[in-house]
Design a protein around this motif. Sequence first.
Motif, PDB file in Angstrom:
ATOM      1  N   ALA A 147       0.828  -1.203   0.000  1.00 26.55           N
ATOM      2  CA  ALA A 147       0.000   0.000   0.000  1.00 26.55           C
ATOM      3  C   ALA A 147       0.864   1.255   0.000  1.00 26.55           C
ATOM      4  N   VAL A 148       1.948   1.232   0.747  1.00 31.37           N
ATOM      5  CA  VAL A 148       2.859   2.376   0.779  1.00 31.37           C
ATOM      6  C   VAL A 148       3.530   2.548  -0.583  1.00 31.37           C
ATOM      7  N   ASP A 149       4.008   1.452  -1.141  1.00 32.12           N
ATOM      8  CA  ASP A 149       4.696   1.514  -2.439  1.00 32.12           C
ATOM      9  C   ASP A 149       3.770   2.009  -3.546  1.00 32.12           C
ATOM     10  N   ALA A 150       2.478   1.698  -3.420  1.00 30.20           N
ATOM     11  CA  ALA A 150       1.510   2.111  -4.446  1.00 30.20           C
ATOM     12  C   ALA A 150       0.970   3.513  -4.206  1.00 30.20           C
ATOM     13  N   GLY A 151       1.413   4.169  -3.138  1.00 30.85           N
ATOM     14  CA  GLY A 151       0.917   5.506  -2.831  1.00 30.85           C
ATOM     15  C   GLY A 151      -0.456   5.516  -2.195  1.00 30.85           C
ATOM     16  N   GLU A 152      -0.915   4.342  -1.732  1.00 34.00           N
ATOM     17  CA  GLU A 152      -2.235   4.263  -1.109  1.00 34.00           C
ATOM     18  C   GLU A 152      -2.200   4.678   0.359  1.00 34.00           C
ATOM     19  N   LEU A 153      -1.013   4.642   0.938  1.00 33.50           N
ATOM     20  CA  LEU A 153      -0.768   5.138   2.284  1.00 33.50           C
ATOM     21  C   LEU A 153       0.416   6.101   2.203  1.00 33.50           C
ATOM     22  N   PRO A 154       0.501   7.030   3.149  1.00 33.40           N
ATOM     23  CA  PRO A 154       1.590   8.016   3.096  1.00 33.40           C
ATOM     24  C   PRO A 154       2.966   7.371   3.012  1.00 33.40           C
ATOM     25  N   ALA A 155       3.865   8.023   2.294  1.00 31.87           N
ATOM     26  CA  ALA A 155       5.202   7.474   2.049  1.00 31.87           C
ATOM     27  C   ALA A 155       5.960   7.200   3.343  1.00 31.87           C
ATOM     28  N   GLY A 156       5.698   7.952   4.377  1.00 31.89           N
ATOM     29  CA  GLY A 156       6.421   7.771   5.627  1.00 31.89           C
ATOM     30  C   GLY A 156       5.846   6.691   6.527  1.00 31.89           C
ATOM     31  N   THR A 157       4.817   5.990   6.077  1.00 28.03           N
ATOM     32  CA  THR A 157       4.199   4.953   6.909  1.00 28.03           C
ATOM     33  C   THR A 157       5.175   3.802   7.157  1.00 28.03           C
ATOM     34  N   ASP A 158       5.356   3.449   8.406  1.00 18.87           N
ATOM     35  CA  ASP A 158       6.204   2.326   8.789  1.00 18.87           C
ATOM     36  C   ASP A 158       5.312   1.078   8.865  1.00 18.87           C
ATOM     37  N   PRO A 159       5.479   0.110   7.956  1.00 22.27           N
ATOM     38  CA  PRO A 159       4.623  -1.083   7.976  1.00 22.27           C
ATOM     39  C   PRO A 159       4.645  -1.815   9.315  1.00 22.27           C
ATOM     40  N   GLY A 160       5.818  -1.891   9.933  1.00 15.47           N
ATOM     41  CA  GLY A 160       5.923  -2.576  11.214  1.00 15.47           C
ATOM     42  C   GLY A 160       5.100  -1.890  12.286  1.00 15.47           C
ATOM     43  N   ARG A 161       5.164  -0.564  12.324  1.00 14.53           N
ATOM     44  CA  ARG A 161       4.384   0.181  13.319  1.00 14.53           C
ATOM     45  C   ARG A 161       2.891   0.049  13.029  1.00 14.53           C
ATOM     46  N   LEU A 162       2.514   0.096  11.755  1.00 13.83           N
ATOM     47  CA  LEU A 162       1.106  -0.047  11.395  1.00 13.83           C
ATOM     48  C   LEU A 162       0.576  -1.404  11.844  1.00 13.83           C
ATOM     49  N   VAL A 163       1.350  -2.452  11.614  1.00 10.64           N
ATOM     50  CA  VAL A 163       0.938  -3.793  12.050  1.00 10.64           C
ATOM     51  C   VAL A 163       0.806  -3.840  13.566  1.00 10.64           C
TER      52      VAL A 163
END
Length: 202
Positions: A147-163
């Motif tokens: 989602a981050v790579d596709a621009g669907e979530l902000p570029a600064g989103t940390d996948p680990g923190r989101l999980v």
Amino acid sequence: MSPRRSVAEALGTRASILDRSVAIASMEGLEGLTIGRLAIELSMSKSGVLGHFGTKEALQLAVLDRAGEIFRAEVWEPALPAAPGLARLRVLCEAWISYLERRVFPGGCFFVAAAHEFDGRPGAVRDAVESRFGVWRARLAKEARRAVDAGELPAGTDPGRLVFELMGMAMALNHTIQLHGDPHAATYAREAVNARLTPPSA
């Protein structure tokens, strides 16, 4: 009796043992499983129950596998048709909330309960529980990263923190349903997930 029928009956018996074991363990924990209790409830001999697994630990591990199959069918598989990335992550979270809301396991999330039971106890069962959580976190992180790579979530989103945040929301939901019986809990969880997975510009 043909060998094929014998094998089918053995598999059917094993499945019955596992289904009953999952129900018991969901409410009373994996340590609540005893060969004697299962034998009584299933009208079998103790040796008949034990013969399918060998040891109590092997039974516990098999029960984790069966619970994992149920979780996959309830939460992971419904999300597979969704587009990878944010769309799939949203479907996963909704299926996850629904799974908890409908109390698929009578004692709430089977794996949250197992984690509480075994997180401080080294051994094969703890390792199996940890491994399942690791797989689930990795799947969520993979979709978040997409989602981050596709621009669907902000570029600064940390996948680990989101999980980490999504896991916290789900555990809070499980706790609030099971301990407090709050009828608004699933609504709160859906609102929290929606807010977290909605980009600021949306």
